[in-house]
Design an enzyme around this catalytic site. Structure first.
Site, short mmCIF file in Angstrom:
data_model
loop_
_atom_site.label_atom_id
_atom_site.label_comp_id
_atom_site.label_asym_id
_atom_site.label_seq_id
_atom_site.Cartn_x
_atom_site.Cartn_y
_atom_site.Cartn_z
N ARG A 1 52.44 -46.73 96.30
CA ARG A 1 52.78 -47.82 97.20
C ARG A 1 53.96 -47.47 98.10
O ARG A 1 53.92 -47.70 99.32
CB ARG A 1 53.09 -49.09 96.39
CG ARG A 1 51.90 -49.73 95.74
CD ARG A 1 51.15 -48.87 94.74
NE ARG A 1 51.94 -48.48 93.56
CZ ARG A 1 51.59 -47.52 92.71
NH1 ARG A 1 50.48 -46.79 92.89
NH2 ARG A 1 52.34 -47.21 91.69
N CYS B 1 53.21 -54.04 89.01
CA CYS B 1 53.85 -53.12 89.96
C CYS B 1 54.48 -54.00 91.02
O CYS B 1 53.77 -54.68 91.77
CB CYS B 1 52.84 -52.16 90.59
SG CYS B 1 53.56 -51.18 91.94
N THR C 1 56.17 -53.19 93.77
CA THR C 1 55.94 -52.76 95.15
C THR C 1 54.56 -53.19 95.63
O THR C 1 54.38 -53.57 96.80
CB THR C 1 56.10 -51.23 95.27
OG1 THR C 1 57.25 -50.82 94.53
CG2 THR C 1 56.28 -50.81 96.71
N ALA C 2 53.57 -53.15 94.74
CA ALA C 2 52.20 -53.53 95.12
C ALA C 2 52.12 -54.98 95.58
O ALA C 2 51.17 -55.37 96.25
CB ALA C 2 51.25 -53.29 93.94
N THR D 1 62.06 -49.96 93.80
CA THR D 1 61.72 -48.77 94.60
C THR D 1 62.14 -49.00 96.05
O THR D 1 62.36 -50.14 96.48
CB THR D 1 60.21 -48.50 94.61
OG1 THR D 1 59.56 -49.60 95.27
CG2 THR D 1 59.64 -48.32 93.22
N LYS E 1 58.32 -41.87 85.70
CA LYS E 1 56.90 -41.61 85.98
C LYS E 1 56.47 -40.22 85.50
O LYS E 1 55.29 -39.95 85.33
CB LYS E 1 56.59 -41.80 87.47
CG LYS E 1 56.51 -43.28 87.85
CD LYS E 1 55.96 -43.45 89.26
CE LYS E 1 56.03 -44.91 89.71
NZ LYS E 1 54.98 -45.75 89.11
N CYS F 1 61.38 -52.93 89.38
CA CYS F 1 60.30 -51.95 89.41
C CYS F 1 59.85 -51.89 87.96
O CYS F 1 60.69 -51.85 87.05
CB CYS F 1 60.79 -50.57 89.87
SG CYS F 1 59.58 -49.27 89.52
#
Lengths: 247, 247
Positions: A53, A87, A89-90, A139, A182, A212
């Protein structure tokens, strides 16, 4: 809808899989249950092939939107009655994803900021006039799109974000770095995120949003001197409430 | 099939949700990954409303088969290319479920017994003539249907099971008791299962199969003096191998 298990929760996940796992665990752990059949029906679509993203938002790389829409549709067809997206950011893409489906998406960011607004009123320094400042660890994609900033302002809260340099060398390093969350590391990113939280608290933050989904995997309540708000935990509890039909 | 993530794994779960969570974690932890996109696409159908398998097999209560078939079909339609079932007892229904779908079910019990046969050959006492005895910790449903016993015999291994009294008052108490795993407890059931394992080892078991998915949630390798084989871990690794197309 099953009379025993309530509404079916759909999880549009894989961004990353560890965050999806954590959300599923939060749903299980927060559901009062004495046997299997007391739990909620959960359908998880964990598709890690969804393009990153932040890389799309900040650097114009491949858009995750087509796979996000496809994944949400899959959940709807499979019988999910609401969708959670582990998520942050999504969530930038939520308005577009929503157009592709008929079932609601429980907006994790909106729900989290509403929760903080309620908690802020309990602070001794709350007087209704001055705004309570809230620190955001997220993020660069989430920060640049001002997702949390907008939801906090809607709740009459102030926001504090890391400087651009801190954002890249501390927060993003902890999440995406070679020894980041990650990549499967926990110890080093925990220290980096603790440092980022301290910087925000020094500037006045009364809450820290773990904004995040990788952040609360390594940063714990004990490591932060103000309340650390795990957006996944807030949305998990809200989803259980909705699924069980409680008011 | 996605060129990046390999084949899609379907998990027919919810029996119970904690075991499903554990299998999903085993898949994530055993997949070599440096970023989200290195992981495998996993679709989970966690339907805790599936009637209890042992209650049906032993006491003739409602059959779980209709919901098991429905759940497997859902996964196939959603794009899963293989199915894992994180419930040993549910494997009794695998022949019937298989008839309803075109994609393969990776049989956790068969795969586990093949794995033990390989490990048994590495034991100093292995001479090819006498059979190596394997202890089984499983639900009464799994024991009564002789699922593991048959797969072990196929691999030329011997089996040792608890007495009927031990099975009910120790093993089933640990899994289904008021303070059992399915009720969310960990400490007490761990002690009970350790006791059950010791009884089997005293009678000669050279391996202990954690043959109910709730068992390895509380019983750990350290607590048992012979190798404790977690059937979920064995099947998770096999599924990753198949998904990634490795030989």
């Amino acid at each position: 809808m099953n009379k025993k298990t309530g509404k079916t929760i759909g999880i549009l996940g894989g961004m990353g899989p560890e965050a999806t796992l954590a959300l599923y665990k939060l749903i299980i752990d927060n559901t009062p249950a004495k046997k299997d059949q007391d739990h909620i029906h959960v359908i998880i679509n964990s598709n890690p092939a969804i393009p990153d993203r932040t890389l799309h938002i900040v650097y114009g790389q491949e858009s995750p939107l087509p796979l996000l829409k496809e994944g949400a549709l899959l959940l709807e067809k499979a019988g999910a009655q609401m969708i959670l997206i582990p998520c942050n950011t999504a969530h930038y893409f939520v308005p577009e994803i929503s157009k592709a489906i008929k079932i609601p998406i429980l907006n994790m960011l909106d729900i989290t900021c509403k929760y903080i607004a309620l908690q802020a009123k309990k602070l001794p320094e709350y007087n209704g006039a001055s705004k309570i400042p809230v620190g955001i660890l997220a993020t660069t994609g989430t920060i640049k799109t001002a997702l949390y900033q907008n939801y906090l302002e809607k709740q009459n809260l102030e926001y504090i974000i890391p400087t651009e340099q801190e954002q890249e060398s501390i927060v993003m390093e902890a999440i995406y770095g070679k020894r980041g969350v990650k990549a499967g590391y926990h110890k080093e990113p925990a220290q980096l995120l603790k440092q980022a939280a301290i910087l925000l608290i020094d500037r006045g933050a009364k809450f820290i949003i773990a904004g995040c989904t990788e952040v609360p995997l390594v940063l714990t309540h004990k490591m932060v001197s103000v309340p650390l708000v795990n957006s996944m935990e807030v949305v998990a509890k809200e989803a259980i409430r909705v699924a069980k039909g409680n008011k």
